[in-house]
Design an enzyme around this catalytic site. Structure first.
Site, PDB file in Angstrom:
ATOM      1  CG  ASP A 279      -1.785   1.205   1.357  1.00  0.00           C
ATOM      2  OD1 ASP A 279      -1.670   2.116   0.507  1.00  0.00           O
ATOM      3  OD2 ASP A 279      -2.602   1.251   2.297  1.00  0.00           O
ATOM      4  CB  VAL A 280       2.061   3.543  -2.690  1.00  0.00           C
ATOM      5  CG1 VAL A 280       2.590   2.453  -3.605  1.00  0.00           C
ATOM      6  CG2 VAL A 280       0.739   4.114  -3.190  1.00  0.00           C
TER       7      VAL A 280
ATOM      8  CG  ASN B 173       2.026   2.851 -12.869  1.00  0.00           C
ATOM      9  OD1 ASN B 173       1.554   3.523 -13.793  1.00  0.00           O
ATOM     10  ND2 ASN B 173       1.471   1.716 -12.460  1.00  0.00           N
TER      11      ASN B 173
ATOM     12  CE1 TYR C 222      -5.502   9.961 -12.424  1.00  0.00           C
ATOM     13  CE2 TYR C 222      -5.844  11.617 -14.122  1.00  0.00           C
ATOM     14  CZ  TYR C 222      -5.246  10.443 -13.691  1.00  0.00           C
ATOM     15  OH  TYR C 222      -4.392   9.765 -14.529  1.00  0.00           O
TER      16      TYR C 222
END
Length: 258
Positions: A67-68, A94, A163
């Site tokens: 989990d980044v 990414n 986003y």
């Protein structure tokens, strides 16, 4: 005489490697002889990516559920890569999410905003920071970080405030890291992608909201074309850097959008 260009170390971390662009880039690198630590939320998807690379690449893959947005997970990822492959040559940063689709800004829940920011920006920072530390401390120091931006780092789509905001911020992260990495031979660049054929872009092929309020089908391109561009960036000597690259479906409504 000029010094010989420094070839990159062919060991990489790819986040979001279980699907889409991350999977395509991981497979491209593995096919070119790189060793790759595959990171993502779903271990089964990472193992599927590894299996698609084929048997000969098995010894050059490492699958790590990550989990980044978790500093502990990110630290464990880079420690495992070091234990297995040693020197770190590349981070392809990414992992990301579009978040709620088609939600007007006035209706966007704060928790949904935070999820997008935590993944796309905070997660990218944590991974970049961990890679930067490794590349600075390596002997000899150096390496490359490639951030996955988006054409939304330039122009927004309707109802994409979370986003788009994170992708604009990612450009600032790229520029700052590029500057701070100069003394340590850390090259940092960004690839901005438009309409690669992935699960995230399925809606492009059925009709997506345009700036004029109409729905329109948009062309897409093969994710493998993006992956080849990332490999080109990755395999440059550290004395050269692609600062920003834009790769998009040729006839998509980007130039002239709106």
């Amino acid at each position: 005489m000029n010094a010989e260009p420094t070839a990159p170390s062919k060991s990489a971390v790819v986040t979001g490697a279980g699907s889409g662009i991350g999977r395509a880039v991981a497979l491209e690198l593995l096919g070119a002889g790189w060793s790759v630590a595959l990171a993502g939320r779903r271990e089964e998807s990472l193992r599927e990516t590894a299996s698609l690379a084929g048997g000969p690449a098995a010894d050059r893959t490492l699958c790590l559920r990550t989990d980044v947005t978790s500093p502990d997970d990110v630290a464990a990822l880079f420690a495992a890569q070091a234990d297995r492959f040693g020197r770190l040559g590349l981070l392809f940063n990414n992992a990301g999410t579009f978040g709620p689709r088609g939600t007007p800004v006035e209706e966007l829940d704060y928790a949904e905003w935070r999820q997008v920011v935590d993944t796309n920006l905070n997660g990218a920072f944590l991974c970049a920071q961990a890679a930067f530390r490794r590349m600075r401390e390596q002997d000899p120091h150096g390496g490359r970080i490639i951030n996955n931006g988006s054409i939304s780092a330039h122009v927004p789509r309707p109802h994409s405030v979370a986003y788009t905001t994170t992708k604009h911020a990612l450009t600032g992260l790229t520029k700052s890291l590029s500057l701070d990495g100069r003394p340590y031979r850390i090259a940092v660049g960004q690839i901005d992608i438009g309409n690669a054929a992935t699960d995230m872009t399925d809606r492009m092929r059925s009709g997506i909201l345009q700036a004029n309020g109409q729905l329109a089908v948009e062309p897409v391109m093969d994710a493998a074309d993006v992956a080849r561009t990332v490999r080109h960036m990755a395999e440059l000597p550290l004395e050269a850097n692609v600062q920003f690259a834009t790769v998009l479906a040729t006839t998509m409504p980007y130039v002239g959008r709106g």
